[in-house]
Scaffold this active site. Structure first.
Site, PDB file in Angstrom:
ATOM      1  N   GLU A 153     -21.107 -34.618 101.259  1.00  0.00           N
ATOM      2  CA  GLU A 153     -22.036 -35.443 100.487  1.00  0.00           C
ATOM      3  C   GLU A 153     -22.785 -36.430 101.376  1.00  0.00           C
ATOM      4  O   GLU A 153     -23.331 -37.422 100.894  1.00  0.00           O
ATOM      5  CB  GLU A 153     -21.283 -36.194  99.390  1.00  0.00           C
ATOM      6  CG  GLU A 153     -20.308 -37.255  99.870  1.00  0.00           C
ATOM      7  CD  GLU A 153     -18.918 -36.712 100.210  1.00  0.00           C
ATOM      8  OE1 GLU A 153     -17.964 -37.512 100.183  1.00  0.00           O
ATOM      9  OE2 GLU A 153     -18.783 -35.508 100.502  1.00  0.00           O
TER      10      GLU A 153
ATOM     11  N   ASP B   2     -24.381 -41.631 101.895  1.00  0.00           N
ATOM     12  CA  ASP B   2     -23.178 -40.916 101.443  1.00  0.00           C
ATOM     13  C   ASP B   2     -22.976 -41.216  99.957  1.00  0.00           C
ATOM     14  O   ASP B   2     -22.935 -42.393  99.559  1.00  0.00           O
ATOM     15  CB  ASP B   2     -21.966 -41.356 102.255  1.00  0.00           C
ATOM     16  CG  ASP B   2     -20.748 -40.502 101.973  1.00  0.00           C
ATOM     17  OD1 ASP B   2     -20.503 -39.554 102.743  1.00  0.00           O
ATOM     18  OD2 ASP B   2     -20.044 -40.775 100.975  1.00  0.00           O
TER      19      ASP B   2
END
Length: 363
Positions: free
Chosen positions: A284, A241
């Protein structure tokens, strides 16, 4: 003795060539970006015109006939190369295309008899058709349809040589019929094969769209689920992430954020082995599956990815965007529990986030 009706052969060949040519031209008319279809269509339509203009089945009485047939064959070769995304014409192709007519003219100029002129120019033309067959077969990449097209092209090259073999007059007439029938069958087979290849490519493109994230090119959730259904060995799992991604979007804009996501995927692909599965879970967050990697190798690659991304700020409109990533690592026991391993790796990722980000957390 068998008698052959040349007008009948011309008519049937004209019908076949015209039909195949119109199919391809219509396909090109519907999709103007399919230039290969225009090449294929032009090949057949010009072949139809030559068939009407020259009644020389098995014998090329004019150098114009030799040149015409060679040019149509070259168009077909160009069509295949354009279809493959390659340069349309090469010097070798140009030489092989002009060779039959040049030999025809040259031998006639030095006084060689018509039989010799025909034999040599026919062999040169057959060589051109054989070269096309070799190209199609050598670029088949495991495609059965493409192999069929290559074999059909090889059949054309072989049939061309039949009329110049020393047969009796009765058999010689039969070879003319064989050449004509071979033209009919191979034209239909090649047209069908090329249309099938086009459908195959269109299906592959749809599969690409359906299973990949359009922004980054990584697998999407559907593509990941499809990969995870395959039987796998022990695998390392990484959930990654990007840190402070919302702040990047707020400061530099969403276009910059999109570019950061693309650059992360490029970075990951440069670090990870080719067989690694890389998917975007959303936003993301990404998941990486490394089949056949043990815990040590998986952690090593996770750290390598973290350091590589950290050391390469992303340039954006005169700015340098520093990007870091947090990663959670877990292992599967037998490849059957990848989904559960992803959940555990995601939990490890959460620990990495609350522990200060820009780090690898192992379950």
């Amino acid at each position: 003795m068998m008698t052959v009706s040349i007008p009948t052969l011309q008519l049937t060949e004209l019908i076949v060539f015209m039909t195949c040519g119109l199919v391809f031209v219509y396909g090109w008319f519907l999709r103007r970006d399919e230039f290969s279809f225009l090449c294929f269509g032009s090949n057949y339509l010009i072949s139809a015109a030559i068939t009407v203009g020259f009644d020389d089945f098995g014998r090329y009485g004019s150098w114009l006939s030799s040149l015409g047939w060679s040019l149509t064959a070259c168009m077909f070769w160009v069509g295949f190369r354009v279809f493959d995304g390659r340069r349309p014409l090469t010097p070798v192709m140009a030489v092989l295309t002009l060779l039959p007519a040049l030999l025809h003219v040259g031998l006639a100029a030095i006084g060689r008899d018509a039989e010799t002129v025909n034999t040599v120019s026919t062999l040169a033309y057959a060589q051109l058709e054989a070269a096309i067959a070799i190209y199609v077969l050598s670029t088949s990449r495991g495609s059965a349809i493409r192999r069929i097209a290559g074999l059909a092209q090889a059949a054309i090259a072989a049939a061309l040589c039949l009329p110049i073999l020393p047969f009796s007059p009765n058999v010689e007439q039969l070879t003319v019929v064989i050449v004509a029938i071979n033209d009919h069958v191979t034209s239909i087979v090649l047209t069908t094969a090329i249309l099938a290849l086009q459908s195959e490519r269109a299906y592959a493109a749809l599969e690409q769209i359906a299973n990949h994230d359009p922004l980054t090119g990584a697998l999407n959730r559907k593509g990941l689920d499809r990969e995870l259904k395959k039987e796998r060995k022990v695998a390392g799992v990484i959930v990654a992430d990007l840190d402070h991604f919302k702040a990047i979007n707020d400061r530099f804009g969403h276009a910059a954020g999109d570019d950061v996501l693309r650059e992360f995927v490029k970075c990951a692909k440069s670090v990870l082995p080719e067989a690694a599965i890389l998917a975007r879970l959303g936003g993301e967050e990404f998941v990486i599956v490394l089949e056949g990697h043990d815990r040590h190798a998986t952690v090593f690659l996770a750290e390598r990815l973290r350091f590589t991304l950290q050391d390469k700020p992303i340039a954006w409109n005169g700015h340098s965007i520093a990007v870091t990533v947090s990663l959670g690592v877990e292992m599967t026991d037998d490849g059957a529990e990848v989904v559960a391993a992803i959940e555990r790796a995601d939990a490890a990722l959460y620990k990495a986030k609350i522990s200060g980000r820009n780090r690898v957390q192992v379950v």
